[in-house]
Design a protein around this motif. Structure first.
Motif, PDB file in Angstrom:
ATOM      1  N   THR A 206     -28.679  11.514 -21.855  1.00 34.64           N
ATOM      2  CA  THR A 206     -27.413  12.000 -21.789  1.00 34.64           C
ATOM      3  C   THR A 206     -26.274  11.795 -23.023  1.00 34.64           C
ATOM      4  O   THR A 206     -25.483  12.614 -23.081  1.00 34.64           O
ATOM      5  CB  THR A 206     -26.853  11.679 -20.418  1.00 34.64           C
ATOM      6  OG1 THR A 206     -26.711   9.926 -20.597  1.00 34.64           O
ATOM      7  CG2 THR A 206     -27.344  11.776 -19.395  1.00 34.64           C
ATOM      8  N   PHE A 207     -26.545  10.802 -23.484  1.00 35.20           N
ATOM      9  CA  PHE A 207     -25.685  10.423 -24.759  1.00 35.20           C
ATOM     10  C   PHE A 207     -26.104  11.595 -25.874  1.00 35.20           C
ATOM     11  O   PHE A 207     -25.094  12.128 -26.429  1.00 35.20           O
ATOM     12  CB  PHE A 207     -25.947   9.188 -25.225  1.00 35.20           C
ATOM     13  CG  PHE A 207     -25.408   8.952 -26.604  1.00 35.20           C
ATOM     14  CD1 PHE A 207     -23.704   8.713 -26.895  1.00 35.20           C
ATOM     15  CD2 PHE A 207     -26.088   8.562 -27.815  1.00 35.20           C
ATOM     16  CE1 PHE A 207     -23.355   8.568 -27.880  1.00 35.20           C
ATOM     17  CE2 PHE A 207     -25.194   8.436 -29.083  1.00 35.20           C
ATOM     18  CZ  PHE A 207     -24.061   8.154 -29.229  1.00 35.20           C
ATOM     19  N   ALA A 208     -27.192  11.750 -26.072  1.00 30.30           N
ATOM     20  CA  ALA A 208     -27.624  12.817 -27.174  1.00 30.30           C
ATOM     21  C   ALA A 208     -27.002  14.055 -26.597  1.00 30.30           C
ATOM     22  O   ALA A 208     -26.830  14.906 -27.171  1.00 30.30           O
ATOM     23  CB  ALA A 208     -29.185  12.939 -27.342  1.00 30.30           C
ATOM     24  N   LEU A 209     -27.161  14.650 -25.329  1.00 31.87           N
ATOM     25  CA  LEU A 209     -26.765  15.722 -24.770  1.00 31.87           C
ATOM     26  C   LEU A 209     -25.151  15.908 -24.843  1.00 31.87           C
ATOM     27  O   LEU A 209     -24.632  16.966 -25.209  1.00 31.87           O
ATOM     28  CB  LEU A 209     -26.959  15.888 -23.490  1.00 31.87           C
ATOM     29  CG  LEU A 209     -28.358  16.445 -22.941  1.00 31.87           C
ATOM     30  CD1 LEU A 209     -28.554  16.181 -21.271  1.00 31.87           C
ATOM     31  CD2 LEU A 209     -28.666  17.612 -23.205  1.00 31.87           C
ATOM     32  N   SER A 210     -24.455  14.798 -24.894  1.00 34.68           N
ATOM     33  CA  SER A 210     -23.035  14.759 -24.967  1.00 34.68           C
ATOM     34  C   SER A 210     -22.408  15.228 -26.288  1.00 34.68           C
ATOM     35  O   SER A 210     -21.409  15.317 -26.822  1.00 34.68           O
ATOM     36  CB  SER A 210     -22.392  13.367 -24.453  1.00 34.68           C
ATOM     37  OG  SER A 210     -22.765  12.445 -25.408  1.00 34.68           O
ATOM     38  N   LEU A 211     -23.573  14.816 -27.280  1.00 37.37           N
ATOM     39  CA  LEU A 211     -23.232  14.971 -28.782  1.00 37.37           C
ATOM     40  C   LEU A 211     -23.141  16.664 -29.014  1.00 37.37           C
ATOM     41  O   LEU A 211     -22.496  16.911 -29.911  1.00 37.37           O
ATOM     42  CB  LEU A 211     -23.998  14.441 -29.708  1.00 37.37           C
ATOM     43  CG  LEU A 211     -24.006  12.836 -29.511  1.00 37.37           C
ATOM     44  CD1 LEU A 211     -25.159  12.156 -30.524  1.00 37.37           C
ATOM     45  CD2 LEU A 211     -22.703  12.399 -30.162  1.00 37.37           C
ATOM     46  N   LEU A 212     -24.143  17.400 -28.133  1.00 31.16           N
ATOM     47  CA  LEU A 212     -24.203  18.740 -28.425  1.00 31.16           C
ATOM     48  C   LEU A 212     -23.648  19.540 -27.535  1.00 31.16           C
ATOM     49  O   LEU A 212     -22.882  20.535 -27.832  1.00 31.16           O
ATOM     50  CB  LEU A 212     -25.852  18.919 -27.832  1.00 31.16           C
ATOM     51  CG  LEU A 212     -26.687  18.547 -28.842  1.00 31.16           C
ATOM     52  CD1 LEU A 212     -28.328  18.818 -28.424  1.00 31.16           C
ATOM     53  CD2 LEU A 212     -26.679  18.959 -30.242  1.00 31.16           C
ATOM     54  N   VAL A 213     -22.930  19.101 -26.299  1.00 28.80           N
ATOM     55  CA  VAL A 213     -22.218  19.760 -25.476  1.00 28.80           C
ATOM     56  C   VAL A 213     -21.155  18.457 -24.750  1.00 28.80           C
ATOM     57  O   VAL A 213     -21.754  17.887 -24.072  1.00 28.80           O
ATOM     58  CB  VAL A 213     -22.947  20.469 -24.122  1.00 28.80           C
ATOM     59  CG1 VAL A 213     -21.901  21.025 -23.443  1.00 28.80           C
ATOM     60  CG2 VAL A 213     -23.837  21.430 -24.751  1.00 28.80           C
ATOM     61  N   ILE A 214     -19.916  18.581 -25.225  1.00 30.89           N
ATOM     62  CA  ILE A 214     -19.111  17.463 -24.852  1.00 30.89           C
ATOM     63  C   ILE A 214     -19.036  17.207 -23.202  1.00 30.89           C
ATOM     64  O   ILE A 214     -18.687  16.070 -22.810  1.00 30.89           O
ATOM     65  CB  ILE A 214     -17.576  17.668 -25.436  1.00 30.89           C
ATOM     66  CG1 ILE A 214     -16.847  16.536 -25.605  1.00 30.89           C
ATOM     67  CG2 ILE A 214     -17.080  18.706 -24.893  1.00 30.89           C
ATOM     68  CD1 ILE A 214     -17.363  15.538 -26.589  1.00 30.89           C
ATOM     69  N   ARG A 215     -19.035  18.338 -22.453  1.00 30.63           N
ATOM     70  CA  ARG A 215     -18.942  18.241 -21.041  1.00 30.63           C
ATOM     71  C   ARG A 215     -19.923  17.078 -20.460  1.00 30.63           C
ATOM     72  O   ARG A 215     -19.610  16.604 -19.393  1.00 30.63           O
ATOM     73  CB  ARG A 215     -18.770  19.229 -20.416  1.00 30.63           C
ATOM     74  CG  ARG A 215     -20.203  20.349 -20.520  1.00 30.63           C
ATOM     75  CD  ARG A 215     -20.195  21.310 -19.357  1.00 30.63           C
ATOM     76  NE  ARG A 215     -21.305  22.235 -19.676  1.00 30.63           N
ATOM     77  CZ  ARG A 215     -20.996  23.555 -20.183  1.00 30.63           C
ATOM     78  NH1 ARG A 215     -19.770  23.941 -20.353  1.00 30.63           N
ATOM     79  NH2 ARG A 215     -21.956  24.469 -20.540  1.00 30.63           N
ATOM     80  N   THR A 216     -21.032  17.022 -21.146  1.00 28.82           N
ATOM     81  CA  THR A 216     -22.042  16.154 -20.517  1.00 28.82           C
ATOM     82  C   THR A 216     -21.481  14.491 -20.884  1.00 28.82           C
ATOM     83  O   THR A 216     -21.955  13.769 -20.242  1.00 28.82           O
ATOM     84  CB  THR A 216     -23.390  16.292 -21.493  1.00 28.82           C
ATOM     85  OG1 THR A 216     -23.501  17.418 -21.344  1.00 28.82           O
ATOM     86  CG2 THR A 216     -24.495  15.622 -20.658  1.00 28.82           C
ATOM     87  N   GLY A 217     -20.298  14.501 -21.329  1.00 29.70           N
ATOM     88  CA  GLY A 217     -19.763  13.176 -21.652  1.00 29.70           C
ATOM     89  C   GLY A 217     -19.626  12.172 -20.860  1.00 29.70           C
ATOM     90  O   GLY A 217     -19.708  11.127 -20.742  1.00 29.70           O
ATOM     91  N   ALA A 218     -19.005  12.714 -19.677  1.00 30.05           N
ATOM     92  CA  ALA A 218     -18.583  12.201 -18.327  1.00 30.05           C
ATOM     93  C   ALA A 218     -19.675  11.572 -17.788  1.00 30.05           C
ATOM     94  O   ALA A 218     -19.836  10.392 -17.304  1.00 30.05           O
ATOM     95  CB  ALA A 218     -17.878  12.998 -17.320  1.00 30.05           C
ATOM     96  N   THR A 219     -21.032  12.222 -17.481  1.00 29.52           N
ATOM     97  CA  THR A 219     -21.988  11.801 -17.022  1.00 29.52           C
ATOM     98  C   THR A 219     -22.719  10.658 -17.958  1.00 29.52           C
ATOM     99  O   THR A 219     -23.173   9.624 -17.441  1.00 29.52           O
ATOM    100  CB  THR A 219     -23.228  12.777 -16.946  1.00 29.52           C
ATOM    101  OG1 THR A 219     -22.642  13.993 -16.079  1.00 29.52           O
ATOM    102  CG2 THR A 219     -24.594  12.470 -16.125  1.00 29.52           C
TER     103      THR A 219
END
Length: 581
Positions: free
Chosen positions: A374-387
């Motif tokens: 999920t950290f890697a996903l948040s780098l690509l799409v910021i909305r994943t940052g909350a998860t």
């Protein structure tokens, strides 16, 4: 010995956080100052449903030609609608709306805090779980998605992702597998944005099942529950449209891919003697077969829902939707707030993994894999940052507890105070970034420097409700303020920022940047009775930056046109012109 209960700690922490959030948000609540246009649109959707629109019809009847397609799920509407039905007769619609829009996000915050604390307790213990209760409301990305008036679907996505992970690290049996599958099915039905997180959780469950025989039953029940419940929820929420193809929501192609994945994963999860490499190859083949099924039924879905955007809409709309952009295209302060705590959580998780053995180490391994994903996903799409911030709670809590334990051992009081403060600061880097750089969740418009405002600006768009003073009509309005128009007035409009309606988005945005003659023709074609706009927000500032002599730029600086008659709404910064036909 009596086992200490976690729920009183969770309730106390939540009550304090909720009280602070309500106090801070009091003005926004009073004016229905929504954090995001999607929250206003969600309110409009729920009110339309309660007003008689079909459960299966989520299109927006007050936009474009009356059939403005939406890809949203009704599941998120349920708690909002339930509270409104109960409260409207008691408090009236206006107050009921404010109570509901405040209470539902705070209840979601309670669910996230409880699940984060329970996840931490299962991994580390009660003391670390208490630290998780402290850390959850100190995460800026979590608070942004769980504060009053944030009634869109993102908070529920976080909650159901956490529920799935809590089940994953629990006792590996049929019950936990069923809970995991149920949570993931709801997550996917709420929004297909949850697909990467779902794939990560399911992938970790399958790999754990391949490596640890005791976890195979859990993984098998999870994937079959996911496939079956996704089908049932799809039928229940889409009804007559259940066979319609879609790449941005659950549809037959996605259900078929899930079914193939479940069938292909069954044999490698059975309790038979089988070399590990064979199990892994079979799992990889099941994943490949699922992708092949999707490609065979809906090959366009492999490119994503935004692949077909024309250059104009991509440049002026999609590339300015902050939540869908990578971290390097965000305001630096918001990027730091988003990724800071997940980094702390990963560091703490690694240290906890090193200190653990046996089953505890297996659980930490699974959690670390998901936290890293999920950290890697948040780098690509910021909305994943909350998860990502939610899944960082166990590691962050372990690190905070360890640092506070060492700080308490310091003998000299000044040094002990400094060490305690340093521990809290190290465990909440996002909050430190917010204090240093300010809270700025939206990406700024890129391009030329913003032109000076020539009219009083709108303050957060809550002034859009002033348009209720006009006779009910169709308004030609900027895309970002349209949801607020639908939520707070009885007017109709042209377009909101929802990608199934690219022609409407392009027409609305292009009109405000067009020359006045072209704008005149397009406004007349739309059937709008008024042209409205708000000085100050990113969208109208962008129109001025990229079209300094365009329709909106000239309107804002006071140019007049024979086909428009200015209309003044008393004490309001909203600009209105009556279309003269």
């Amino acid at each position: 010995m009596t086992r200490e209960r976690l729920w009183p700690v969770v309730l106390a922490g939540w009550a304090l956080a909720a009280a602070v959030l309500v106090l801070v948000s009091a003005r926004a609540i009073a004016h229905l100052w929504f954090p995001d246009p999607d929250d206003a649109m969600r309110l409009a959707q729920v009110r339309d449903w309660l007003g008689g629109q079909s459960w299966w019809d989520v299109s927006q009847r007050r936009l474009w030609d009356g059939h403005f397609a939406m890809h949203w799920s009704r599941l998120v509407d349920l708690p909002l609608a339930l509270m409104m039905v109960l409260l409207d007769p008691v408090f009236g619609q206006a107050l009921s709306t404010r109570i509901t829009a405040t209470t539902v996000p705070l209840l979601t915050l309670l669910a996230v805090m409880a699940l984060g604390a329970e996840l931490t307790r299962r991994l580390s213990g009660m003391e670390q779980a208490k630290s998780a209760v402290l850390l959850a409301p100190l995460s800026v990305p979590l608070l942004y998605q769980l504060r009053p008036l944030r009634i869109d679907h993102h908070g529920w996505q976080i909650a159901f992702a956490l529920l799935a992970v809590v089940a994953l690290v629990g006792r590996p049996d049929r019950r936990s597998g069923a809970v995991m599958g149920l949570a993931l099915a709801v997550l996917l039905t709420i929004s297909l944005e949850g697909l990467p997180v779902t794939a990560a959780i399911l992938g970790v469950a399958m790999l754990a099942g391949a490596l640890v025989p005791a976890r195979r039953e859990q993984a098998l029940v999870a994937i079959w529950t996911l496939a079956g419940l996704t089908l049932l929820l799809h039928v229940a929420t889409r009804g007559p449209a259940m066979f319609s193809p879609a790449c941005d929501a659950i549809a037959p192609a996605w259900i078929a891919a899930l079914a193939i994945a479940a069938i292909g994963s069954t044999v490698p999860m059975l309790p038979y003697r089988m070399p590990l490499i064979v199990r892994l190859v079979m799992l990889a083949a099941a994943g490949g077969a699922a992708l092949a099924t999707l490609a065979a039924i809906s090959p366009q879905c492999l490119r994503g829902p935004f692949a077909g955007l024309d250059p104009f809409v991509r440049r002026f709309w999609y590339e300015n939707v902050a939540e869908g952009l990578p971290v390097w295209k965000q305001v630096p302060s918001w990027a730091a707030m988003t990724v800071g705590f997940p980094i702390t959580g990963l560091i703490g998780g690694v240290l906890a993994w090193r200190a653990s053995t046996g089953e505890a180490r297996i659980r930490w391994t699974m959690l670390l894999a998901l936290a890293a994903s999920t950290f890697a996903l948040s780098l690509l799409v910021i909305r994943t940052g909350a998860t990502a911030n939610a899944l960082a709670l166990p590691g962050g809590a372990w690190a905070l507890h360890a640092m506070l334990t060492r700080a308490r051992a310091v003998r000299m009081l000044p040094k002990r105070i400094a060490a305690t403060a340093g521990a809290l600061l190290a465990a909440t880097p996002g909050l430190a970034a917010a204090a240093l750089f300010g809270f700025a969740p939206a990406a700024t418009v890129r391009g030329a420097p913003s032109a000076a405002l020539t009219r009083p600006p709108c303050d957060g768009l809550h002034e859009i409700a002033d348009l209720a003073a006009l006779p009910t009509a169709r308004l030609f309005a900027p895309v970002d303020i349209t949801p607020q128009i639908l939520a707070t007035t009885t007017h109709s409009a042209i377009a909101g920022g929802y990608h199934r309606n690219l022609a409407a988005i392009e027409r609305a945005m292009a009109t405000f940047m067009a020359d006045p003659a072209t704008a005149h023709r397009w406004v007349l074609e739309s059937g709008a009775s008024y042209v409205v706009g708000c000085p100050g927000p990113n969208e109208t500032e962008m129109y001025k930056q990229f079209a300094p002599n365009g329709f909106w730029a000239r309107l804002e600086r006071g140019d007049t046109f024979p086909w428009l008659r200015p209309v003044v709404i008393r004490n309001s910064p909203v600009l209105v012109w009556k279309v003269v036909r």
